[in-house]
Design an enzyme around this catalytic site. Structure first.
Site, mmCIF file in Angstrom:
data_model
loop_
_atom_site.group_PDB
_atom_site.id
_atom_site.type_symbol
_atom_site.label_atom_id
_atom_site.label_comp_id
_atom_site.label_asym_id
_atom_site.label_seq_id
_atom_site.Cartn_x
_atom_site.Cartn_y
_atom_site.Cartn_z
ATOM 1 N N SER A 134 17.587 0.266 21.648
ATOM 2 C CA SER A 134 17.018 0.051 22.977
ATOM 3 C C SER A 134 17.205 1.220 23.934
ATOM 4 O O SER A 134 16.475 1.332 24.909
ATOM 5 C CB SER A 134 17.599 -1.223 23.582
ATOM 6 O OG SER A 134 18.994 -1.122 23.661
ATOM 7 N N LYS B 263 11.735 -11.334 25.481
ATOM 8 C CA LYS B 263 11.087 -10.042 25.777
ATOM 9 C C LYS B 263 9.574 -10.193 25.547
ATOM 10 O O LYS B 263 8.910 -10.804 26.377
ATOM 11 C CB LYS B 263 11.725 -8.931 24.928
ATOM 12 C CG LYS B 263 13.245 -8.785 25.168
ATOM 13 C CD LYS B 263 13.818 -7.559 24.507
ATOM 14 C CE LYS B 263 15.333 -7.595 24.366
ATOM 15 N NZ LYS B 263 16.085 -7.565 25.637
ATOM 16 N N HIS C 199 13.486 -5.905 20.139
ATOM 17 C CA HIS C 199 12.541 -5.010 20.830
ATOM 18 C C HIS C 199 11.277 -4.745 20.025
ATOM 19 O O HIS C 199 10.441 -3.939 20.442
ATOM 20 C CB HIS C 199 13.221 -3.677 21.173
ATOM 21 C CG HIS C 199 14.164 -3.805 22.324
ATOM 22 N ND1 HIS C 199 13.748 -3.828 23.638
ATOM 23 C CD2 HIS C 199 15.502 -3.960 22.351
ATOM 24 C CE1 HIS C 199 14.785 -3.971 24.431
ATOM 25 N NE2 HIS C 199 15.869 -4.058 23.679
HETATM 26 N N1 PLP Z 1 19.582 -7.760 20.736
HETATM 27 C C1 PLP Z 1 18.998 -6.703 21.311
HETATM 28 C C2 PLP Z 1 18.688 -5.499 20.480
HETATM 29 C C3 PLP Z 1 18.678 -6.728 22.676
HETATM 30 O O1 PLP Z 1 18.121 -5.677 23.268
HETATM 31 C C4 PLP Z 1 18.990 -7.893 23.421
HETATM 32 C C5 PLP Z 1 18.688 -7.981 24.867
HETATM 33 O O2 PLP Z 1 19.045 -7.172 25.646
HETATM 34 C C6 PLP Z 1 19.606 -8.953 22.781
HETATM 35 C C7 PLP Z 1 19.889 -8.860 21.437
HETATM 36 C C8 PLP Z 1 19.972 -10.192 23.521
HETATM 37 O O3 PLP Z 1 18.859 -11.017 23.634
HETATM 38 P P1 PLP Z 1 18.932 -12.306 24.554
HETATM 39 O O4 PLP Z 1 18.523 -11.866 25.917
HETATM 40 O O5 PLP Z 1 17.974 -13.263 23.926
HETATM 41 O O6 PLP Z 1 20.328 -12.794 24.491
#
Ligand code: PLP
Length: 394
Positions: free
Chosen positions: A183, A242, A211
């Site tokens: 990210s 997202k 993502h």
């Molecule tokens: N995994 C990744 C790669 C993320 O970017 C995010 C969110 O920032 C998450 C997990 C967490 O997702 P959630 O908002 O559904 O907890």
């Protein structure tokens, strides 16, 4: 009693402020979108939401949530296994499996919870997890919660991954864990190479595709589709927060027995409330939209290409790639913060990321494209980047 810890906490907060890493939150007075109203600032062009397909306030999604409120009610007031499973939850799980080309899916309240519950339920001290150094915090925490041996490899470094696989040969099971897209950089993990190594060393592969789901691949299935390894990933995790609607919720989509064990053992599943019906229903509608048309993905792709190309032509140091995460590299922390502040003054909402979130000296403005942006929006943003760069240089 509180006095002692209060003083210590106040000191720590002061240190954070002095280090320039104290986080404040801008308060919005409108729904999420390409343009938002921010208290004290007015309208801003939003370049920092994970709203890749622009579904967070899409009329069809809002309508689905309204309908679900009437049909299924507001909340479940229960975890799944007590009295928190509606047909809607089952439908969404089946739908995700179909979309992702996996065997089974289990919903969680968030992807953070999905990653938090996954490792501990599957592995023990006889096993090993081999994790990319830039994996999301939720993977890191999930691995910490399980007793398996932990090994790390430098981001995307297949030689190091192979070395770690060799080093952990004595483990009963080995699981390679990676983000599908990292990210902070917008880089795709090299899933084809990772799957080859996993085959050669008899390891399992877990990918957090938060993502990439809805975004990458010819049908938006994610990074496994993008890399042509659809049937080769053992465990996919992802978020509904997202591209897939943008509200909340997460999942693990995997082989049948893995999902079944998670239903029995994953602690965030067993001990946390079910997904709210309007969110489950709107997520189903989001999958309909993603599957029925390439239009949103095409717009996202065109926007990404336009912004990346123009910014590069104008001399900005944009990390290469094709993902809608477009990091504009600045380098020095204070300069990145000043650039973000200058952009904000010019009506562009974009956030600077600096140490410890990214390595020292690699501070950046992370911009994120959306299908909801118009070309005019992006040209406006580019113009403001140029103006802000001039101001910050002096
Ligand atoms: N995994 C990744 C790669 C993320 O970017 C995010 C969110 O920032 C998450 C997990 C967490 O997702 P959630 O908002 O559904 O907890």
């Amino acid at each position: 009693m509180y006095g002692a810890i209060q003083a210590e906490l106040a000191d720590r907060l002061d240190e954070t402020r002095q280090a320039g890493t104290y986080k404040t939150e801008l308060v919005m007075s409108t729904p999420q979108g390409a343009h938002v109203d921010v208290e004290g600032r007015g309208e801003m062009l939003n370049l920092c939401a994970n709203n890749y397909l622009g579904l967070a306030n899409h009329p069809a999604i809002v309508a689905a949530a309204h309908e679900a409120l009437d049909r299924w009610g507001y909340g479940m007031a229960s975890v799944r296994f007590i009295c928190g499973t509606q047909a809607l939850h089952r439908q969404l799980e089946a739908r995700l499996s179909e979309f992702l080309h996996t065997e089974e899916t289990i919903l969680f309240s968030s992807c953070f919870d999905a990653n938090g519950g996954l490792f501990e339920a599957l592995l023990n001290e006889r096993d090993a997890v081999i994790s990319d150094q830039l994996n999301h915090a939720s993977i890191i925490d999930g691995i910490r919660l399980c007793k398996a041996r932990r090994l790390r490899y430098a981001n995307g470094d297949m030689d190091e991954l192979e070395a770690r696989l060799t080093e952990s040969q004595d483990a009963r099971y080995r699981l390679i864990a990676t983000d599908g897209v990292f990210s902070m950089d917008g880089y795709f993990a090299r899933l084809d190479a990772i799957c080859d190594l996993a085959d050669r060393h008899d390891a399992l592969v877990m990918v957090d595709d938060s993502h990439a789901v809805g975004v990458a691949g010819a049908h938006g299935r994610g990074s496994h589709e993008h890399h042509g390894v659809i049937e080769r990933i053992d465990i996919l995790t992802g978020t509904l927060g997202k591209a897939v609607g943008g509200a909340s919720g997460g999942y693990v989509s995997a082989r049948t027995e893995i999902v079944d064990i998670l239903r029995q053992r994953a602690r965030p599943y067993l001990f946390s409330n079910s997904l709210a019906p309007p969110v489950a229903s709107a997520s189903l509608r989001a999958l309909d939209l993603i599957e029925s048309s390439h239009e949103l993905r095409r717009r996202l792709h065109d926007n990404t290409e336009h912004f990346r190309t123009r910014m590069t032509q104008l001399g900005f140091d944009v990390l290469p790639g094709e993902h809608p995460i477009v990091p504009v590299m600045v380098g020095e922390e204070v300069r990145a913060a000043r650039l973000a502040a200058e952009l904000a003054d010019r009506g562009v909402y974009a956030v600077s990321f600096s140490y410890p979130v990214v390595p020292r000296g690699t501070a950046r403005i992370r911009t994120q494209m959306s299908a909801a942006h118009t070309t005019q929006d992006l040209d406006f943003a580019i113009e403001q980047f140029v103006g802000a760069r001039e101001r910050v240089a002096h």
